[in-house]
Each structure stands twice: as structure tokens, then as C-alpha cells.
Scaffold this motif. Structure first.
Motif, PDB file in Angstrom:
ATOM      1  N   THR A   1      19.360  36.661 -52.361  1.00  0.00           N
ATOM      2  CA  THR A   1      20.056  37.257 -51.581  1.00  0.00           C
ATOM      3  C   THR A   1      19.901  36.841 -50.091  1.00  0.00           C
ATOM      4  OG1 THR A   1      18.491  39.116 -50.407  1.00  0.00           O
ATOM      5  CG2 THR A   1      19.046  39.464 -52.726  1.00  0.00           C
ATOM      6  N   VAL A   2      20.983  37.341 -49.481  1.00  0.00           N
ATOM      7  CA  VAL A   2      21.416  37.186 -47.836  1.00  0.00           C
ATOM      8  C   VAL A   2      20.227  37.733 -46.978  1.00  0.00           C
ATOM      9  CG1 VAL A   2      23.735  36.455 -48.216  1.00  0.00           C
ATOM     10  CG2 VAL A   2      23.031  38.832 -47.670  1.00  0.00           C
TER      11      VAL A   2
ATOM     12  N   LEU B   1      23.582  33.298 -53.733  1.00  0.00           N
ATOM     13  CA  LEU B   1      22.816  34.147 -52.910  1.00  0.00           C
ATOM     14  C   LEU B   1      23.787  35.580 -52.993  1.00  0.00           C
ATOM     15  CD1 LEU B   1      21.988  32.245 -49.519  1.00  0.00           C
ATOM     16  CD2 LEU B   1      20.578  33.036 -51.609  1.00  0.00           C
TER      17      LEU B   1
ATOM     18  N   ASP C   1      25.644  38.821 -51.618  1.00  0.00           N
ATOM     19  CA  ASP C   1      25.959  39.506 -50.347  1.00  0.00           C
ATOM     20  C   ASP C   1      25.323  41.002 -50.409  1.00  0.00           C
ATOM     21  OD1 ASP C   1      27.221  36.916 -49.490  1.00  0.00           O
ATOM     22  OD2 ASP C   1      29.096  37.539 -50.476  1.00  0.00           O
TER      23      ASP C   1
ATOM     24  N   GLN D   1      20.549  34.458 -42.696  1.00  0.00           N
ATOM     25  CA  GLN D   1      21.717  34.888 -43.524  1.00  0.00           C
ATOM     26  C   GLN D   1      22.059  36.285 -43.360  1.00  0.00           C
ATOM     27  OE1 GLN D   1      23.640  32.756 -45.497  1.00  0.00           O
ATOM     28  NE2 GLN D   1      22.453  30.931 -44.766  1.00  0.00           N
TER      29      GLN D   1
ATOM     30  N   ARG E   1      23.907  36.634 -40.328  1.00  0.00           N
ATOM     31  CA  ARG E   1      25.414  36.218 -40.505  1.00  0.00           C
ATOM     32  C   ARG E   1      26.039  37.273 -41.281  1.00  0.00           C
ATOM     33  NH1 ARG E   1      23.053  30.992 -41.886  1.00  0.00           N
ATOM     34  NH2 ARG E   1      23.499  29.581 -40.046  1.00  0.00           N
ATOM     35  N   ALA E   2      25.421  38.050 -42.409  1.00  0.00           N
ATOM     36  CA  ALA E   2      25.999  39.161 -42.890  1.00  0.00           C
ATOM     37  C   ALA E   2      26.426  40.403 -42.241  1.00  0.00           C
ATOM     38  CB  ALA E   2      24.924  39.430 -44.157  1.00  0.00           C
TER      39      ALA E   2
END
Length: 379
Positions: A97-98, A121, A123, A340, A343-344
Motif C-alpha cells: 500500500t501507499v 501498491l 492507493d 508514498q 504523495r497520496a
């Protein structure tokens, strides 16, 4: 100093933990399990007792499958590389996962770059977490494992491990990062269907730094990550075939392990009450931050004590520095080793200020923090 950086490492330890470490250091420092004299055997017996205690606490089928590491990162590497190194006839697919910390992402990315795995990955959903359904939808015919955190170290968002394991095919190995969750919520391997759990002893488990654990089910047989002395089968050029020796190369940290045993005993008495108090303080903190103009809160009420926010005036590192320099309050700013996730969330440029609470914090400290945050935000 007011310490609100417990997600990095627990700032205050129970008295019993501190006493156990002092006793271990002040007594003769023998090597457990490496000699036949009485002191070495006594220390080895204490370590065995800790394995049994952790096996019971985390619902592991056998104490032999409780392996000590120096931290959660080593435990996750042992699980991830141990899985992939044992697969010889194909390139496996891994789902993650992110939300993951770099202790999961970097091993997976290294394996992907080397052409040893393919990787997907998952989201975030609209609620800022990853659903069991979304994880399950990413599973393919060649998926060997799903690796996921039980709680985000950035926001405190949780993933429902039991539901994930229930939705995934039986053949898929389920590996969980318990760094932020263990010690705050019950985690039960056999009951929830988890195959491997990595634990950070120095956070919610109340142990000292240097205490980590990998616990795993009877159907998961990771290959060794480290090679060296075990005190057993010394003539064997390979690591022993049996656990825990197969994954425990080198001298164990007796003081760290004993601290983890005492921390676990403390949690058996206090975990439920502590979790309720942490949730109450977390809720107060979130509500207070939301009243300060220009601050954006990224966390919901959670039992892990993690609350992250951003400021429209300055980057998170500067905000954290102001709290430290002007108000003697310790928090963490930045990207929290989870690129990550940032970023999400759209916070990869300025990062987030993370406040992380333990049961040893107080409501007065939260009130002082909110006053300080408001002062900094007003400029």
C-alpha cells in the motif's frame, strides 16, 4: 520538555521496564545460550520465558516462531526477503500500500529493481486509508504475499487486518507491519489470520531501543536474512533448519529482550485503559487544532495517539523547530519515512507536523501544546 514524539520512540517507560534493564546491565553480562555455565543458562531461560510470553500475547502457535531482532525494520526485512529468497521457480507478485513506511517500501522497491518481484501498491480511499476490498482486488494469480501496515505512522489511519486476511486467497501470505499498532490494540496472529507480524519493541510495547520481534505462523517459512553463530549446530555450514535459530544469527540483546518482556507484562494489565485514555487525548488534540485558523488536520481519532497537521505559514520542520526552541515541546516534522503516503495526501513538499501521544502524557500538556501551536501560527 513535553514529549510528543512517541511514534518515533516511547519517551517514558514503566518503572518495571527501567528496573529490569538496570538489573540486566548491573549483573554479570553473560551471553545467553552460548555457554554451559549457570549464568548463561539462566539468561537463556529468561529469554525463553519472553518468547513464551510474546507467543501468548500475540496468539502465535509456537514460541519457536518468535524471533528477536534489533528493531521492526530488521523484522520486516527478514520477513520480506525471507519470503522472496525462498521462491526459486518464479517471479512472485507482491501487493502492498501507499501507506507504508520505508522499512516496507525500500525492501520491496529493491526487489522490484532487481527483477525478483513484481509489485502493486494500493492507493488510499476517500477515508484516507486502504480498504480490505481494494487490497483484495489487487491480488493476482501469481501473488505470493500482501504486505501492509496495521496503522499509518503519518496519520494513525488503520487497516482492518482481520478483514484483509479473510478476503485474501488462502495461498497468499499476509505480512503486517505492527510498529505503530502493537501495544495499542490487540493483535492476534492465529485469530486474525496474519502470517507474519513485525513488532517495534521501543514504541507502544514499552521496551527499550534495540528490541524488535518477528512472529510468524506455521505455514510461513522464511529463509535466513543473516548468517552467523547461533550456539547450535556449529559444524553445519548453513544456518540451522529449525526456528528461532534459523533467523537469529549473532548475540541477542539481553537487556532489550528483558525490557520487552516487562513491557508486555505491563500491557497485559494496562493496555485497554491506556488505549481509552490515548483516544480521549487524541480527540481533544484534534478538536483543538481544528479551531486554529490556517492549520489543516490530517488525522481522525485513533487509539495510536497519532495526530498530524500542516500550517499555511511554514513548513512542518520549521513549525516543529519552533515548538522545540520556544516552548520545549518535542514533536516531529517532515515526511516521516513514508513518501508514498505523503504523495497520496498531497503533503510531499511541506510535510506534516506529527504529534504522538502516550498514556504518560497529560491533558495539561495537550492544552499547553495547543496554546503554543496557536502562538506560532499567529506569528
Amino acid at each position: 520538555m513535553i514529549y510528543f514524539d512517541n511514534a518515533a520512540t516511547g519517551g517514558k517507560k514503566p518503572h518495571s521496564v527501567k528496573e529490569s534493564v538496570c538489573a540486566a546491565v548491573n549483573s554479570l553480562a553473560a551471553n545467553p545460550g552460548r555457554s554451559g555455565h549457570k549464568l548463561s543458562l539462566a539468561l537463556a531461560e529468561n529469554i525463553l520465558s519472553c518468547r513464551k510470553l510474546l507467543a501468548e500475547f500475540f496468539d502465535v502457535p509456537s514460541f519457536e516462531r518468535v524471533v528477536f531482532t534489533k528493531n521492526c525494520t530488521e523484522a520486516l526485512n527478514a520477513a520480506i526477503f525471507g519470503l522472496v529468497n525462498g521462491i526459486k521457480d518464479k517471479i512472485p507478485h507482491i501487493v502492498s500500500t501507499v501507506m507504508e513506511h520505508n522499512s516496507v517500501l525500500r525492501p520491496l522497491f529493491a526487489l522490484e529493481r532487481a527483477g525478483r518481484i513484481t509489485l502493486t501498491l494500493t492507493d488510499l480511499n476517500e477515508y484516507g486509508t486502504v480498504s480490505a476490498e481494494d487490497l483484495a482486488q489487487n491480488v493476482q494469480e501469481d501473488t505470493a504475499a500482501v504486505v501492509f501496515t496495521l496503522a499509518s505512522n503519518v496519520t494513525g489511519a488503520a487497516i482492518d487486518a482481520e478483514k484483509v486476511c479473510r478476503l485474501l486467497p488462502e495461498k497468499v501470505i499476509k505480512i503486517c507491519d505492527g510498529a505503530q499498532a502493537c501495544g495499542h490494540i490487540p493483535v492476534r496472529l492465529s485469530e486474525q489470520g496474519i502470517d507474519a507480524l513485525a513488532v517495534a519493541g521501543h514504541k507502544g510495547m514499552h521496551g527499550i531501543q534495540g528490541s524488535g520481534v518477528l512472529l510468524f505462523s506455521e505455514r510461513f517459512d522464511p529463509s535466513p536474512l543473516l548468517y552467523g553463530g547461533t550456539g547450535s549446530e556449529s559444524m553445519n555450514p548453513d544456518m540451522p533448519a529449525f526456528y528461532p535459530d534459523r533467523l537469529e544469527a549473532g548475540t541477542l540483546s539481553y537487556p532489550a529482550i528483558i525490557s520487552l518482556a516487562e513491557g508486555t507484562l505491563y500491557l497485559k494489565r494496562k493496555m485497554k485503559d491506556s488505549a481509552n485514555e490515548i483516544q480521549r487525548m487524541t480527540s481533544e488534540l484534534i478538536c483543538g487544532l481544528k479551531t486554529i485558523p490556517g492549520l489543516s488536520v490530517y488525522s481522525a481519532k485513533n487509539p495510536f495517539g497519532i495526530v498530524s497537521f500542516s500550517s499555511d505559514r511554514m513548513q512542518s520542520e520549521f513549525f516543529a523547530q519552533e515548538l522545540s526552541d520556544q516552548f520545549q515541546i518535542a514533536v516531529r516534522g517532515g515526511l516521516h519515512c513514508a513518501p508514498q503516503m505523503h504523495r497520496a495526501l498531497g503533503t510531499e513538499n511541506g510535510g506534516l507536523v506529527r504529534v504522538s501521544i502516550s498514556e504518560f502524557n497529560t491533558r495539561r500538556e495537550i492544552a499547553l501544546f495547543l496554546d503554543a501551536a496557536q502562538t506560532i501560527q499567529r506569528g
